[in-house]
Design an enzyme around this catalytic site. Sequence first.
Site, PDB file in Angstrom:
ATOM      1  N   ARG A  28       0.864  -1.189   0.000  1.00 29.03           N
ATOM      2  CA  ARG A  28       0.000   0.000   0.000  1.00 29.03           C
ATOM      3  C   ARG A  28       0.897   1.234   0.000  1.00 29.03           C
ATOM      4  NH1 ARG A  28      -3.607  -0.145   5.071  1.00 29.03           N
ATOM      5  NH2 ARG A  28      -4.789  -1.683   3.917  1.00 29.03           N
ATOM      6  N   ARG A  64      -1.331   6.946   9.193  1.00 33.88           N
ATOM      7  CA  ARG A  64      -1.486   6.363   7.841  1.00 33.88           C
ATOM      8  C   ARG A  64      -1.689   7.462   6.797  1.00 33.88           C
ATOM      9  NH1 ARG A  64      -3.281   0.926   8.151  1.00 33.88           N
ATOM     10  NH2 ARG A  64      -2.320  -0.024   9.963  1.00 33.88           N
ATOM     11  N   LYS A 104      -2.668   1.535  14.813  1.00 37.19           N
ATOM     12  CA  LYS A 104      -2.754   2.434  13.654  1.00 37.19           C
ATOM     13  C   LYS A 104      -3.402   3.762  14.035  1.00 37.19           C
ATOM     14  CE  LYS A 104      -5.369  -0.416  11.192  1.00 37.19           C
ATOM     15  NZ  LYS A 104      -6.452  -1.043  10.407  1.00 37.19           N
ATOM     16  N   LYS A 119      -5.192   7.404  12.116  1.00 38.88           N
ATOM     17  CA  LYS A 119      -5.659   7.921  10.821  1.00 38.88           C
ATOM     18  C   LYS A 119      -6.101   9.379  10.905  1.00 38.88           C
ATOM     19  CE  LYS A 119      -6.914   3.402   9.223  1.00 38.88           C
ATOM     20  NZ  LYS A 119      -7.980   2.505   8.728  1.00 38.88           N
ATOM     21  N   CYS A 164     -15.330  -3.338   0.513  1.00 39.93           N
ATOM     22  CA  CYS A 164     -13.903  -3.553   0.814  1.00 39.93           C
ATOM     23  C   CYS A 164     -13.365  -4.700  -0.026  1.00 39.93           C
ATOM     24  CB  CYS A 164     -13.722  -3.852   2.296  1.00 39.93           C
ATOM     25  SG  CYS A 164     -14.250  -5.525   2.717  1.00 39.93           S
ATOM     26  N   CYS A 168      -7.702 -10.895   1.655  1.00 38.86           N
ATOM     27  CA  CYS A 168      -7.738 -10.381   3.026  1.00 38.86           C
ATOM     28  C   CYS A 168      -7.833 -11.522   4.038  1.00 38.86           C
ATOM     29  CB  CYS A 168      -8.918  -9.430   3.213  1.00 38.86           C
ATOM     30  SG  CYS A 168      -8.961  -8.840   4.916  1.00 38.86           S
ATOM     31  N   CYS A 227     -15.984  -8.262   6.952  1.00 39.46           N
ATOM     32  CA  CYS A 227     -15.842  -8.514   8.393  1.00 39.46           C
ATOM     33  C   CYS A 227     -16.125  -7.213   9.131  1.00 39.46           C
ATOM     34  CB  CYS A 227     -14.443  -9.060   8.702  1.00 39.46           C
ATOM     35  SG  CYS A 227     -13.181  -7.788   8.928  1.00 39.46           S
ATOM     36  N   CYS A 258     -13.526  -1.545   6.855  1.00 39.99           N
ATOM     37  CA  CYS A 258     -12.641  -0.870   5.888  1.00 39.99           C
ATOM     38  C   CYS A 258     -13.389  -0.015   4.865  1.00 39.99           C
ATOM     39  CB  CYS A 258     -11.761  -1.896   5.186  1.00 39.99           C
ATOM     40  SG  CYS A 258     -10.678  -2.758   6.336  1.00 39.99           S
TER      41      CYS A 258
HETATM   42 FE1  SRM Z   1      -8.632  -1.811   6.564  1.00 44.91          FE
HETATM   43  C1  SRM Z   1      -7.133  -4.353   8.198  1.00 44.91           C
HETATM   44  C2  SRM Z   1      -7.983  -3.268   3.620  1.00 44.91           C
HETATM   45  C3  SRM Z   1      -9.401   1.075   5.021  1.00 44.91           C
HETATM   46  C4  SRM Z   1     -10.159  -0.732   9.419  1.00 44.91           C
HETATM   47  N1  SRM Z   1      -7.665  -3.502   6.023  1.00 44.91           N
HETATM   48  C5  SRM Z   1      -7.074  -4.411   6.855  1.00 44.91           C
HETATM   49  C6  SRM Z   1      -6.272  -5.463   6.074  1.00 44.91           C
HETATM   50  C7  SRM Z   1      -4.864  -4.999   5.983  1.00 44.91           C
HETATM   51  C8  SRM Z   1      -6.370  -6.894   6.606  1.00 44.91           C
HETATM   52  C9  SRM Z   1      -5.310  -7.315   7.593  1.00 44.91           C
HETATM   53  O1  SRM Z   1      -5.416  -6.968   8.778  1.00 44.91           O
HETATM   54  O2  SRM Z   1      -4.401  -8.033   7.210  1.00 44.91           O
HETATM   55  C10 SRM Z   1      -7.020  -5.374   4.723  1.00 44.91           C
HETATM   56  C11 SRM Z   1      -6.219  -5.776   3.495  1.00 44.91           C
HETATM   57  C12 SRM Z   1      -7.118  -6.397   2.454  1.00 44.91           C
HETATM   58  C13 SRM Z   1      -6.462  -6.584   1.151  1.00 44.91           C
HETATM   59  O3  SRM Z   1      -6.256  -7.738   0.753  1.00 44.91           O
HETATM   60  O4  SRM Z   1      -6.155  -5.604   0.485  1.00 44.91           O
HETATM   61  C14 SRM Z   1      -7.579  -3.959   4.767  1.00 44.91           C
HETATM   62  N2  SRM Z   1      -8.570  -1.194   4.684  1.00 44.91           N
HETATM   63  C15 SRM Z   1      -8.380  -1.966   3.589  1.00 44.91           C
HETATM   64  C16 SRM Z   1      -8.681  -1.213   2.321  1.00 44.91           C
HETATM   65  C17 SRM Z   1      -7.805  -1.623   1.151  1.00 44.91           C
HETATM   66  C18 SRM Z   1     -10.163  -1.404   1.987  1.00 44.91           C
HETATM   67  C19 SRM Z   1     -10.611  -0.965   0.621  1.00 44.91           C
HETATM   68  O5  SRM Z   1     -11.379  -1.752   0.055  1.00 44.91           O
HETATM   69  O6  SRM Z   1     -10.271   0.108   0.154  1.00 44.91           O
HETATM   70  C20 SRM Z   1      -8.490   0.227   2.815  1.00 44.91           C
HETATM   71  C21 SRM Z   1      -7.071   0.695   2.705  1.00 44.91           C
HETATM   72  C22 SRM Z   1      -6.901   2.052   3.290  1.00 44.91           C
HETATM   73  C23 SRM Z   1      -5.566   2.689   3.041  1.00 44.91           C
HETATM   74  O7  SRM Z   1      -5.253   2.965   1.892  1.00 44.91           O
HETATM   75  O8  SRM Z   1      -4.858   2.975   4.016  1.00 44.91           O
HETATM   76  C24 SRM Z   1      -8.839   0.057   4.290  1.00 44.91           C
HETATM   77  N3  SRM Z   1      -9.528  -0.101   7.142  1.00 44.91           N
HETATM   78  C25 SRM Z   1      -9.858   0.931   6.319  1.00 44.91           C
HETATM   79  C26 SRM Z   1     -10.779   1.809   6.967  1.00 44.91           C
HETATM   80  C27 SRM Z   1     -11.435   3.051   6.368  1.00 44.91           C
HETATM   81  C28 SRM Z   1     -10.674   4.291   6.640  1.00 44.91           C
HETATM   82  O9  SRM Z   1      -9.597   4.257   7.236  1.00 44.91           O
HETATM   83  O10 SRM Z   1     -11.167   5.343   6.280  1.00 44.91           O
HETATM   84  C29 SRM Z   1     -11.011   1.278   8.230  1.00 44.91           C
HETATM   85  C30 SRM Z   1     -12.008   1.831   9.289  1.00 44.91           C
HETATM   86  C31 SRM Z   1     -11.500   3.051   9.969  1.00 44.91           C
HETATM   87  C32 SRM Z   1     -10.687   2.675  11.163  1.00 44.91           C
HETATM   88  O11 SRM Z   1      -9.519   2.371  11.014  1.00 44.91           O
HETATM   89  O12 SRM Z   1     -11.250   2.657  12.278  1.00 44.91           O
HETATM   90  C33 SRM Z   1     -10.210   0.085   8.322  1.00 44.91           C
HETATM   91  N4  SRM Z   1      -8.597  -2.416   8.500  1.00 44.91           N
HETATM   92  C34 SRM Z   1      -9.343  -1.878   9.507  1.00 44.91           C
HETATM   93  C35 SRM Z   1      -9.177  -2.670  10.704  1.00 44.91           C
HETATM   94  C36 SRM Z   1      -9.863  -2.428  12.077  1.00 44.91           C
HETATM   95  C37 SRM Z   1      -9.081  -1.485  12.912  1.00 44.91           C
HETATM   96  C38 SRM Z   1      -9.645  -1.387  14.307  1.00 44.91           C
HETATM   97  O13 SRM Z   1      -9.562  -0.327  14.909  1.00 44.91           O
HETATM   98  O14 SRM Z   1     -10.154  -2.384  14.828  1.00 44.91           O
HETATM   99  C39 SRM Z   1      -8.291  -3.721  10.359  1.00 44.91           C
HETATM  100  C40 SRM Z   1      -7.780  -4.834  11.270  1.00 44.91           C
HETATM  101  C41 SRM Z   1      -6.686  -4.411  12.177  1.00 44.91           C
HETATM  102  O15 SRM Z   1      -6.179  -3.301  12.118  1.00 44.91           O
HETATM  103  O16 SRM Z   1      -6.340  -5.245  13.016  1.00 44.91           O
HETATM  104  C42 SRM Z   1      -7.961  -3.541   8.966  1.00 44.91           C
HETATM  105 FE1  SF4 Z   2     -10.648  -7.388   5.126  1.00 45.04          FE
HETATM  106 FE2  SF4 Z   2     -12.503  -6.952   6.938  1.00 45.04          FE
HETATM  107 FE3  SF4 Z   2     -11.157  -4.907   5.918  1.00 45.04          FE
HETATM  108 FE4  SF4 Z   2     -12.882  -6.158   4.420  1.00 45.04          FE
HETATM  109  S1  SF4 Z   2     -13.380  -5.025   6.300  1.00 45.04           S
HETATM  110  S2  SF4 Z   2     -10.789  -5.629   3.794  1.00 45.04           S
HETATM  111  S3  SF4 Z   2     -12.727  -8.256   5.119  1.00 45.04           S
HETATM  112  S4  SF4 Z   2     -10.305  -6.505   7.147  1.00 45.04           S
END
Ligand code: SRM
Ligand code: SF4
Length: 562
Positions: A73, A142, A204, A206, A424, A430, A469, A473
């Site tokens: 990323r 981030r 993390k 943001k 997502c 993922c 899940c 995201c």
């Molecule tokens: Fe996310 C984890 C994809 C935006 C909350 N996110 C992941 C992972 C890396 C899975 C992992 O833990 O190994 C996913 C990778 C999937 C893949 O194969 O690409 C993933 N997140 C994404 C993306 C690609 C979704 C998308 O379809 O666009 C977004 C990439 C953002 C970026 O460029 O930096 C993405 N993730 C978000 C957002 C939205 C936002 O930030 O505006 C959130 C919710 C906001 C937040 O953070 O509270 C988000 N991602 C999470 C979480 C839950 C964090 C938490 O507080 O519990 C995880 C899991 C973790 O961190 O343990 C996670």
């Molecule tokens: Fe993966 Fe859950 Fe984020 Fe979707 S919402 S990309 S399933 S970690």
Amino acid sequence: MDIKLNPNELIKANSRYLRGTLRESMADQASGALSPDDAQISKFHGFYEQDDRDQRLQRQQQFLEPYYSFMLRARLPGGVCTPQQWLDIDAVGRELGNGSIRLTTRQTFQYHGILKRNLKPLIQRINQAMIDSIGGCGDVNRNVLCNPNPERSTLHEEVYGWARRISEHLLPKTRAYHEIWLDGEQVTGGEAEPIYGETYLPRKFKTAVAIPPHNDVDVYTNDLGFVAIVDGDRLLGFNVLAGGGMGATHDDPSTFPRLADELGFIPPEQTLAVAEAVVSVQRDYGDRVSRRHARLKYTIQRMGLATFISEVEQRAGLRFEPSHRVQFTSQGDRYGWVGDAGDRYHLTLYIENGRVVDTPDASLMSGLREIAEIHQGDFRITPSQNLIVAGVAQDQKGTIEGIARRHGLLAEDRSPTRLASIACVAFPTCPQAMAEAERYFPELLQTIEEMAQRNGIHRQAIVMRMTGCPNGCARPYVAEIGLVGKGPGRYNLHLGGDGTGLRLNRLYRKNLNESELLQTLDELFQSYAAEGQSQERFGEFVVRHGLVRPVIDPAEDYHESP
Ligand code: SRM
Ligand code: SF4
């Protein structure tokens, strides 16, 4: 008291400022994977170890190790890149990734399916294009979001400048990235991380910058938010927000999505001091025992808002002024052309779920390449995974629109709900996915569109977001309809976002399979069609109609339905 720190804390502390044994892991040709500790450290360098989940069982049965590959990323504040950078991004995706580029909900791009041997060349290639992946992931700040729609160019330029500065200011200062990937000079011993310290943040972090009335960055869902307060085209300062976040765990009431609180107003020159102060409070007070409770939202919830604000004020050496009144009227992207005062035009394209790839139906990747070859302005990735061709001169509009149309990049002919909706990544890459999202959502939407048509509500946009899940995201908890993966083919249904990202929705039904989901939506659409008031959004209707109560205190009533 004997407090057991989370194991990740030790990994960070022992990593010598994020070096770990990444060099050794990369040199190990016996496995496609990294050592478990390096797989944690690699995130700070912008990449995750993954395996193809479609192949997992079959490879297990054949006693083969999982089919490992990496997701990288990039860091791209505000989502802005030049046409030449886009051509480089495209070439790298084709040559060293899996042939696609994934635009993300945080205005950057990801490559999937990178083999271990291709990681270093890939990182070098993007750096040659002046793009890095430092802090793309990991327990640091981030990618910084910024309203991408440049219809007010001068103002946008200034606000975007702050987004860049925040991103640079909060970058880790370690030379580990340059040493390992760019063959930079080795630094003996450690070096200081003045903002983060040697264990970085507990989790993390943001940041987003919004320009009202558009809340396309969903500013309230970020740990730290800056809302631009303007007078005409002049930036007066920012309302500062803190403590938003989406992630939750199913059936664990100690976790919940939360919207950010207002801290107060600051003039622009205090932006970096405030950003640093908020980060440092989280560094010192965040939970380093349970990663599930380590985000800033839980720190604020524990400390109390007043204590948090006075700690930030003390560290930043200022006092917040009362917040200015602002009004947000939209969430998501506005498609098609807009013009600005400088006679430049900006075209928002539609990229379904952000996946840039050539398929038999649409040649999105080739189309964007063709545009990049002639485009003189820049590109902006949006927080809804779309792309803006920005800064087009009047005499190039026709050519660019023609290319976009030929390659299926225009929004035209899509339903308003499809254009307002995102999903997502989920399967197959993922590791956290419990249900499909990107691969399934377009097809489900088709049935929902037919249902909307039957009920006569097809002209109304409904912000619908699907995730595989509960991590959130695609920010499903601020959608009018949120579909959150619970298990294979099963989703929790959340209702009641307000269409501007200012209200959390609420769990309405749990664990629905496709037919249960469609039947529930059909009933809801029928009553919306019959009893919705003129101009009333679906999310407003379900609240007014008493189908869901608004979430007042997420810690108390988030998991309660409805
Ligand atoms: Fe996310 C984890 C994809 C935006 C909350 N996110 C992941 C992972 C890396 C899975 C992992 O833990 O190994 C996913 C990778 C999937 C893949 O194969 O690409 C993933 N997140 C994404 C993306 C690609 C979704 C998308 O379809 O666009 C977004 C990439 C953002 C970026 O460029 O930096 C993405 N993730 C978000 C957002 C939205 C936002 O930030 O505006 C959130 C919710 C906001 C937040 O953070 O509270 C988000 N991602 C999470 C979480 C839950 C964090 C938490 O507080 O519990 C995880 C899991 C973790 O961190 O343990 C996670
Ligand atoms: Fe993966 Fe859950 Fe984020 Fe979707 S919402 S990309 S399933 S970690």
